[in-house]
Design a protein around this motif. Structure first.
Motif, PDB file in Angstrom:
ATOM      1  N   SER A  19       0.820  -1.217   0.000  1.00  0.00           N
ATOM      2  CA  SER A  19       0.000   0.000   0.000  1.00  0.00           C
ATOM      3  C   SER A  19       0.851   1.263   0.000  1.00  0.00           C
ATOM      4  N   ASP A  21       0.332   3.434  -3.292  1.00  0.00           N
ATOM      5  CA  ASP A  21      -0.532   4.596  -3.047  1.00  0.00           C
ATOM      6  C   ASP A  21       0.240   5.916  -3.093  1.00  0.00           C
ATOM      7  N   ASN A  22       1.504   5.874  -2.729  1.00  0.00           N
ATOM      8  CA  ASN A  22       2.235   7.130  -2.567  1.00  0.00           C
ATOM      9  C   ASN A  22       3.209   7.475  -3.674  1.00  0.00           C
ATOM     10  N   ARG A  29      -0.415   9.932  -8.823  1.00  0.00           N
ATOM     11  CA  ARG A  29      -0.461   9.005  -7.707  1.00  0.00           C
ATOM     12  C   ARG A  29      -1.821   8.338  -7.751  1.00  0.00           C
ATOM     13  N   ARG A  30      -1.879   7.131  -7.242  1.00  0.00           N
ATOM     14  CA  ARG A  30      -3.161   6.445  -7.244  1.00  0.00           C
ATOM     15  C   ARG A  30      -3.552   6.118  -5.816  1.00  0.00           C
ATOM     16  N   LYS A  31      -3.900   7.133  -5.098  1.00  0.00           N
ATOM     17  CA  LYS A  31      -4.289   6.908  -3.706  1.00  0.00           C
ATOM     18  C   LYS A  31      -5.478   5.957  -3.659  1.00  0.00           C
ATOM     19  N   GLY A  32      -5.411   4.992  -2.759  1.00  0.00           N
ATOM     20  CA  GLY A  32      -6.526   4.072  -2.609  1.00  0.00           C
ATOM     21  C   GLY A  32      -6.502   2.924  -3.605  1.00  0.00           C
ATOM     22  N   TYR A  33      -5.445   2.838  -4.403  1.00  0.00           N
ATOM     23  CA  TYR A  33      -5.334   1.743  -5.369  1.00  0.00           C
ATOM     24  C   TYR A  33      -5.271   0.404  -4.648  1.00  0.00           C
TER      25      TYR A  33
END
Ligand code: MTE
Ligand code: MTE
Ligand code: MTE
Ligand code: W
Length: 637
Positions: free
Chosen positions: A245, A249-250, A259-263
């Motif tokens: 994560s 995420d970061n 960025r894909r926060k929550g991926y």
């Protein structure tokens, strides 16, 4: 009698086809220890700044480090030092595995390679017998394939092989040198090897290494072995952790903007772990280390290969693909011998250019429709240097952008000193990291960071951290305790933290200890197995040298300044010392420059980042100062 080191280097001139065994000067060991330390001196002495990195006059050095082949646990990092075709500056690329210790057992501390062979050759080192051999049958072969062929040909499964693949042969600027479970990956060391037309080095040694105080060293190393085995804060933090994560995420994806926060979610974790379980054969270690940081992967349709650290995510994140893509493409890129950090960035950069209409179907005939297909297509043209675009990509993002033109330069936004960085995109500027990115001469942040934590913890945790922190000089405990979340440390503390981080790496890279047991692991809480206070004992017992923490620190500074002198002589100045612009969302240019001033001053450098005459003389590098003065880089004051 020489202890810990063999006292001999191998000098190989590939143009002449000659090999010499040359005694080394023990004084250099006292000044620089070994590994990249002594390699720096050789590069300073022998490679004038005009030399092109891919010219025969460039020197490529494989260094077994000072403690390789001694009982010191985890001393197994071989330095590959040269001038990088990517940056035009010094590069120190490291590999673990077994190569350095084996070289010591064969009776040599270093292999120093110069010239250019008229045909493809490999170097076979078997104790006193050393020869260059024809390698035409290895042309175009993969790195692991080459190792397997040589083990068979030389009739010894224990030979240790370091090889380049097609990428190195074709002088692709991000070509790596691969050895067993490890790689000297970054900044084009494989291209330099390819430019010398050296396909591989095979080494086998059965001699002993003399130890000054063998019984005592054996005793403390046995204790350390057990401690390292049991210490969860030793080894690769990513090796056995399946929760990705933090990274997914970061870190930014693609060419470093998103960025894909929550991926990350439970379902994805289960899917990724299930695949990993199916294709992971076993874990492996390096010489004399009880940790198992590398794992062997067998992916359908690919030959088996080893994987480690952040390499397990880089292609996936560059391509916005699932994890199977990473395992798949690594099977190919490892055989080609390509750096797993820079290469995916180059491919993602080309994808961006295509999406922006800068590259078209005319440039990329037959360009596939799907992401995966496109990555494999781009990889193929890059490794084979097909056409103008393939040839440009083979030179890395910085140069490719300028060769392609048409506005491509704007998409080169993630390089420092002409090298593609792993796309970390973070929030508020962190000044010690700002300084490391700016002034770091190894470019890899992992080769600079690690002793001082990246962020302050909650007070309770911080207290516990500090209680446990045997690795830290007192001043750092105080600064860490006073560091409040969302605040910056005082300038003085940021400068010192950067200095401490880099100093420990200079120690590791001279004596050969793995950073995962030392310089890289202090930041995670719980003291790392090795640090500035206990390493002197190991060095003293192994070498008989009279060593303490202050002396060790000073040697690291000497090596640091010699490296800086090499780079300054090659043109490095303050204006190149900057991180990618969008590395942090929130910057503070004024404070950043104040930190840089303070760092230079602390180091005894001019405001342009050049070591002063006084500082160089203090470190016993007066002749280096003289050279810089003669060239008009320094003034005589
Ligand atoms: N050890 C030293 N001395 N110097 C380093 O820069 N890098 C660490 C680790 N140990 C490093 C080191 C990191 S981040 C990685 S990923 C691995 O070495 C690389 O391992 P390999 O050389 O086995 O491929
Ligand atoms: N490239 C290849 N081919 N294989 C690898 O395992 N590891 C990456 C990167 N590139 C890796 C790679 C990691 S995790 C690190 S920290 C750096 O290489 C280490 O750089 P160095 O080998 O030049 O010291
Ligand atoms: N920095 C931050 N902030 N967070 C991280 O998780 N990971 C490290 C390092 N720096 C990490 C980090 C690891 S394990 C690797 S391999 C590198 O980032 C890779 O970057 P480099 O090429 O600059 O060494
Ligand atoms: W790493």
């Amino acid at each position: 009698m020489r202890y810990a080191e063999t006292g001999f280097n191998l000098e190989v001139d590939l143009s002449q086809g000659s090999v010499k065994r040359v005694p080394t000067d023990p004084k250099l060991t006292e000044l620089h220890l070994g590994g990249q330390g002594t390699a720096l001196r050789i590069l300073w002495d022998r490679v004038p700044p005009e030399v092109d990195p891919l010219a025969p006059e460039n020197v490529l050095i494989f260094s077994a480090a000072l403690l390789h082949g001694t009982p010191v646990v985890g001393a197994n990092r071989t330095s590959v030092s040269t001038i990088s075709p990517q940056t035009g500056l010094y590069v120190n690329s490291l590999m673990g595995g077994y190569f350095g210790p084996e070289l010591k057992f064969a009776g040599y501390d270093k292999i120093i390679l110069t010239g250019e062979s008229p045909k493809l050759v490999y170097l076979w080192i078997h104790n006193d017998k050393v020869e260059l051999r024809d390698a035409s049958h290895l042309q175009g072969k993969g790195t692991r394939e080459t190792a397997a062929i040589l083990a068979k040909e030389l009739k010894d499964p224990k030979v240790q092989v370091a090889a380049i693949g097609l990428a190195g042969e074709n002088r692709v600027y991000t070509a790596s040198i691969e050895h067993y479970n490890s790689s000297a990956a970054r900044h084009g060391v494989g291209a330099v090897m390819g430019s010398k037309r050296l396909k591989a080095i095979a080494v086998r040694g059965t001699k002993d290494v003399n130890i000054a105080h063998p019984a005592e060293l054996w005793t403390i190393s046995q204790v350390k072995y057990k401690e390292i085995h049991e210490n969860p804060n030793a080894g690769d933090p990513m090796a056995h952790d399946h929760n990705e994560s933090f990274h997914v995420d970061n870190f930014a994806w693609g060419n470093a903007r998103e960025r894909r926060k929550g991926y990350w979610n439970k379902e994805r974790e289960e899917r990724w772990v299930a695949l990993w379980k199916r294709i992971r054969l076993r874990d492996t270690s390096c010489y004399n280390c009880p940790k198992d940081c590398h794992y062997l992967i067998s992916y359908p349709g690919r030959s088996t290969y080893h994987l480690k650290c952040f390499n397990k995510l880089t292609y996936t994140m560059a391509a916005f693909e699932e994890i199977d893509f990473n395992y798949d493409i690594l099977g190919l890129t490892t055989e080609y011998g390509l750096d797993g950090f820079s290469t995916p960035q180059i491919l993602a950069f080309a994808m961006e250019l295509y999406q922006a209409g800068i590259l078209t179907n005319e440039d990329l005939p037959g360009f596939p429709e799907d992401n995966r297909g496109r990555f494999f297509y781009l990889l193929d043209i890059m490794v084979h240097r097909k056409g103008m675009i393939g040839d440009a990509l083979a030179q890395g993002v910085y140069r490719a952008a300028r060769i392609i033109g048409r506005g491509a330069e704007e998409y080169d936004h993630n390089t420092t000193k002409k090298v593609e960085q792993v796309p970390l995109k973070l929030g508020i500027v962190n000044f010690p990291f700002f300084l490391m990115y700016c002034t770091g001469e190894k470019m890899n942040i992992t080769q600079i960071e690690g002793s001082f934590p990246q962020a302050p913890l909650k007070l309770e945790k911080r207290k516990k951290f500090v209680e446990n922190w045997a690795a830290a000089p007192e001043r750092f405990k105080k600064w860490f305790m006073e560091w409040e979340p969302r605040q910056h440390m005082p300038i003085e503390a940021s400068v010192a933290a950067c200095d401490w981080n880099e100093t420990m790496h200079f120690v590791d890279d001279a004596i050969g200890t793995c950073a995962w047991l030392s310089s890289f692991r202090g930041q995670f809480g719980g003291s790392p197995p090795y640090h500035i206070f206990n390493l002197p004992d190991y060095i003293s017992l192994a070498t008989g040298m009279d060593m303490d923490s202050d002396k060790l620190w000073e040697i690291a500074q000497r090596n640091r300044n010699l490296l800086r002198a090499i780079n300054v002589r090659r043109g490095l100045r303050r204006d190149e010392e900057k991180p990618p612009e969008d590395h942090w969302a929130i910057r503070d240019p004024e404070m950043e420059q104040k930190h840089l001033d303070a760092y230079y001053e602390f180091k005894g450098w001019t405001m342009d980042g050049i070591p002063t005459k006084g500082r160089l003389e203090e470190l016993g590098l007066g002749d280096v100062a003289e050279d810089l003065i003669k060239r008009g880089i320094l003034t005589g004051n």
